[in-house]
Design an enzyme around this catalytic site. Structure first.
Site, PDB file in Angstrom:
ATOM      1  N   GLU A 146      95.773   4.195  -7.036  1.00  0.00           N
ATOM      2  CA  GLU A 146      94.776   3.196  -7.409  1.00  0.00           C
ATOM      3  C   GLU A 146      95.277   2.113  -8.371  1.00  0.00           C
ATOM      4  OE1 GLU A 146      91.520   2.966  -6.302  1.00  0.00           O
ATOM      5  OE2 GLU A 146      92.116   4.497  -4.854  1.00  0.00           O
ATOM      6  N   SER A 152      50.138  56.197  -5.438  1.00  0.00           N
ATOM      7  CA  SER A 152      50.271  57.212  -6.491  1.00  0.00           C
ATOM      8  C   SER A 152      51.356  56.905  -7.509  1.00  0.00           C
ATOM      9  CB  SER A 152      50.541  58.583  -5.850  1.00  0.00           C
ATOM     10  OG  SER A 152      49.408  59.002  -5.107  1.00  0.00           O
TER      11      SER A 152
END
Length: 833
Positions: A90, A487
């Protein structure tokens, strides 16, 4: 000569005027574009959107959440190789120029003149600083005005910030394709590596991406991507940043990209990860979740999670296969390339080692199947085709369903599978080892359920299974499914009784009972599981061990439903419990998470625990913004190091919701359920375990909730649209849910010592007769047990049996209803001799 001098003077004057006009024009142009430039000082406090990362207790990654997949990396943490690769691609003069590369601008201008009128996009000459100005402060508009603003901002940025700061902003902001922003995220997305692990070839490929990430896709445009990668490698050599030999090696490397999943990264942790995501969203909102860069340390134990999922899935599949084979998922035309056609069918991604397949050909002895091919990173179907064999052993379970009943066991594969059938299959095992090339037919179970494993001392959720497959259904049955606990709610009722004057030796009558429900609702006649059989007077221990409904109803009548409702709120099982006696039998609806939390309070001596999936949350700067453990540590921050001061102390201010002695008593009663009650299958764990089964009306839900000294577990099994699981013992919590917990605890507690439950101070252990609860006589050992009593209580010498009055009113018990209970009954009265 004089004319020449005059002419030269004229030229100088004209030149001066032109120069001054030019300078003025440039100054005016700069002033014009400078007056509305964005405030570049905001870069100092810039906080880019950063992904939130969620980790398990061992540090492994559980999940990532982001709109822009970005991890912010300080420049000091970026390897030199990566920095050089981006500079080579770049802006190789980045550390020399002042924000603008005039040579590059001249080159770009020349190209623009050459291409004028061709509709080609102008060649850029932007430095990294200019790209920072554009990406952070401007738009992507292609115009001279934007380029001028970009250049002006670049020069100002260069005067304000260091080169390293500018490069840091750039490397963390740029978009590099596949949803990755910044080099840290891109390194993970493309190569599943940290930036410190990148090779020359990998770093060069990432550096090639900023200008055209879509064009350089590693699969769709592989050749172009490799060409551009190699260009960057050449620039690294040209600048002297990489040796020629290393460059030659890098150029020969294939572009091997490892796709990284966006979902949960811990196997079997999908339900857990999604629950954490919802929690963070509710706490901090969407922006903080997807952009805040939070670091979340969860309570998930990956090893425990895998154990939990293995046990839960096995339980669901075993039950489902016992119901019979429902047939192929769908049919497929296998002419031509069957792989492409099969790849289009949605398969479940989280049920490994199961794989979707299509039957290619069958015979009596076997069927040849072709497995669903995978997809490459670009979405194309893999060209690889894999096949296997399903033998008779692999389909022997698949008894066809005929009119709701199972047919005969198949004797030939062709009785079960036909060409074109789309199925699931996994490796066939014999003697604990997979048989090479052979597979077993599977089917996605219709039944579902949930499991939660928790640390009972802290409320930390160690594992969570919200169903068979998250990919199939994201509905988390562990936290979102409200089911009747049956239960398994009874220990809360018995805890309320034991906490209010009753003892494990308290006797309640087991006999028929009728409850007038009022207002024309009729009479309710609760029954025990073994309908028509009653035992007369029984102790609370034996009543809970055998899960006697009539005893529980009489006990609830005696202590009152408002008190039971209060205890259910204390334990967090229900927010509000109606004052109906049926709710003492678990007729209300609650979740597996609530049930395991309640049992955890029984396990830890009655201390309140708040369930949590998160230990700690830190913001992007490492500051802790949430911590689950709120205990005070006195002496932990002593200045100056160790100076023989007292040891630090943890101050636990959590509410005591139950007397520790009561918690121990109910724990001992539930140990009896495991040792000789409805959950004897749990004894195979070989460690101290207490718990309770639960089976709802018509067996629509089967439960087991229990705990060892170190871990609490809740499991339920049932259809999402409730329907009976079966009839008789085969559809009870002891038969369906308890074996799942057994298999899980055998794995989870394999390396744990068999530590008994701790006896709290004040408890007296007295030897009593197991049947009657009376104090054992001197030297009496047969049929006796050690029972836990609180101070001021003791085994009774005679009894006042709870429930006798209503039994007398009904005419007592018949001879057929009076088994050998160990009590002497007065015929016709239900009283005691």
């Amino acid at each position: 000569m004089r004319l020449l001098v005059r002419f030269m003077g004229f030229l100088f004057a004209a030149g001066t005027v032109v120069f001054l006009v030019g300078v003025g024009a440039v100054a005016g142009l700069i002033w014009h574009f400078s007056k509305d430039l964005p405030d570049y000082s905001q870069l100092q406090d810039y906080e880019p959107p950063v992904m939130t990362r969620v980790h398990a207790v061992d540090g492994s990654l559980v999940g990532e959440y982001a709109k822009e997949r970005r991890l912010y990396l300080p420049i000091q943490a970026v390897p030199k190789l990566v920095i050089n690769a981006f500079l080579a691609a770049e802006d190789k003069n980045f550390y020399e120029h002042g924000g603008i590369d005039y040579t590059g601008m001249a080159r770009a201008g020349l190209v623009y003149i050459q291409n004028y009128g061709s509709n080609r996009r102008p060649q850029g000459a932007s430095t990294i600083t200019q790209q920072v100005a554009k990406n952070f402060l401007l738009t992507n508009e292609v115009s001279f005005a934007r380029k001028i603003k970009e250049a002006l901002l670049a020069m100002r940025i260069e005067k304000t910030y260091s080169k390293d700061k500018i490069l840091e902003l750039y490397l963390n902001e740029i978009y590099l394709g596949l949803g990755a922003y910044g080099i840290a995220a891109a390194s993970l997305v493309y190569f599943d590596k940290s930036v410190n692990e990148l090779t020359v070839a990998e770093a060069s490929y990432l550096a090639a991406l900023p200008k055209m990430p879509a064009t350089l896709h590693p699969v769709r445009n592989r050749d172009r991507a490799i060409e551009r990668r190699n260009y960057v490698i050449d620039r690294l050599v040209e600048n002297g940043w990489v040796k020629q030999a290393d460059a030659d090696k890098a150029r020969k490397e294939p572009l091997a990209v490892t796709s990284r999943s966006n979902g949960a990264h811990t196997f079997a942790g999908e339900y857990f990860a999604e629950e954490v995501r919802r929690d963070i969203f509710e706490r901090y909102g969407e922006k903080k979740l997807y952009e805040g860069g939070l670091s979340v340390r969860t309570t998930l134990d990956p090893k425990i999670q895998v154990m939990a999922r293995k046990a839960m899935v096995a339980g669901l599949v075993n039950y489902d296969e016992q119901q019979g084979y429902r047939g192929a998922m769908s049919k497929l035309d296998i002419s031509g390339d069957w792989g492409v056609k099969l790849a289009e069918i949605k398969s479940l991604s989280d049920i490994s080692p199961w794989r979707m397949a299509v039957v290619l050909e069958t015979s009596d002895q076997s069927a040849r199947i072709g497995f669903q091919p995978g997809r490459e990173l670009g979405g194309a179907v893999s060209k690889q085709r894999e096949t296997g064999i399903v033998t008779v052993d692999g389909v022997r379970w698949a008894r066809a369903l005929q009119g709701g009943t199972r047919g005969k066991t198949p004797t030939a594969v062709s009785q079960v599978l036909q060409p074109g059938d789309v199925i699931y299959a996994d490796p066939l095992y014999k003697d604990g080892h997979p048989v090479e090339g052979q597979y077993r037919l599977r089917q996605i179970p219709e039944v579902s359920g949930a499991m939660v494993a928790m640390d009972p001392w802290t409320g930390r959720v160690l594992a969570m299974v919200g169903g068979f497959s998250f990919d199939q259904s994201q509905f988390n049955r562990a936290t979102q499914a409200y089911r009747q606990p049956g239960s398994s709610f009874k220990p809360i009722v018995y805890s309320a009784a034991l906490d209010n004057g009753y003892t494990p030796s308290t006797v309640v009558l087991d006999a028929p009972i009728e409850i007038d429900q009022g207002q024309g609702a009729g009479v309710w006649r609760p029954e025990n599981f073994s309908s028509g059989k009653f035992q007369g007077p029984v102790t609370l221990r034996n009543a809970l061990r055998q899960s006697l409904n009539t005893v529980t109803v009489r006990l609830a009548q005696d202590i009152g439903m408002p008190l039971i409702g209060e205890y259910s709120r204390r334990f967090g099982v229900y927010d509000e419990l109606p004052n109906y006696l049926s709710y003492a039998l678990g007729a209300g609806e609650t979740t597996a998470m609530r049930m395991v939390t309640a049992y955890s309070m029984l396990a830890n001596g009655g201390r309140r625990v708040k369930p949590t999936l998160i230990d700690r949350i830190q913001d992007r700067y490492g500051h802790t913004i949430f911590k689950h453990d709120q205990r005070e540590c006195r002496g932990c921050d002593a200045p100056g190091g160790w100076k023989n001061q007292p040891e630090p102390q943890l101050i636990d201010r959590r509410e005591q919701v139950l007397d520790p002695m009561t918690a121990y008593q109910i724990t001992e009663l539930m140990e009896g359920v495991v040792q000789s009650g409805t959950a004897t299958v749990i004894k195979e764990v070989g460690k101290p375990v207490a718990g309770k089964t639960g089976t709802t009306n018509e067996a629509k839900d089967a439960w087991f909730v229990g705990f060892s000294p170190d871990i609490a577990v809740a499991v339920y099994m049932g259809y999402d649209k409730p329907r009976p699981l079966g009839k008789g013992n085969a559809a009870t919590g002891g038969h369906l849910a308890a074996p799942i917990v057994r298999d899980f605890l055998k794995l989870a507690l394999a390396d744990k010592p068999a530590v008994p439950f701790k006896v709290p101070a004040g408890i007296k252990l007295v030897r009593v007769a197991a049947k009657t609860g009376m104090r054992a006589g001197p030297g009496e050992t047969g049929g006796t047990i050690l029972e836990a009593f609180k101070p001021g209580t003791a085994p009774p010498d005679n009894y006042s049996v709870i429930g006798v009055a209503d039994a007398d009113a009904r005419g007592g018990m018949s001879a057929q209803q009076q088994p050998d209970s160990g009590f002497l009954m007065r015929p016709g009265t239900g009283g005691l001799w």
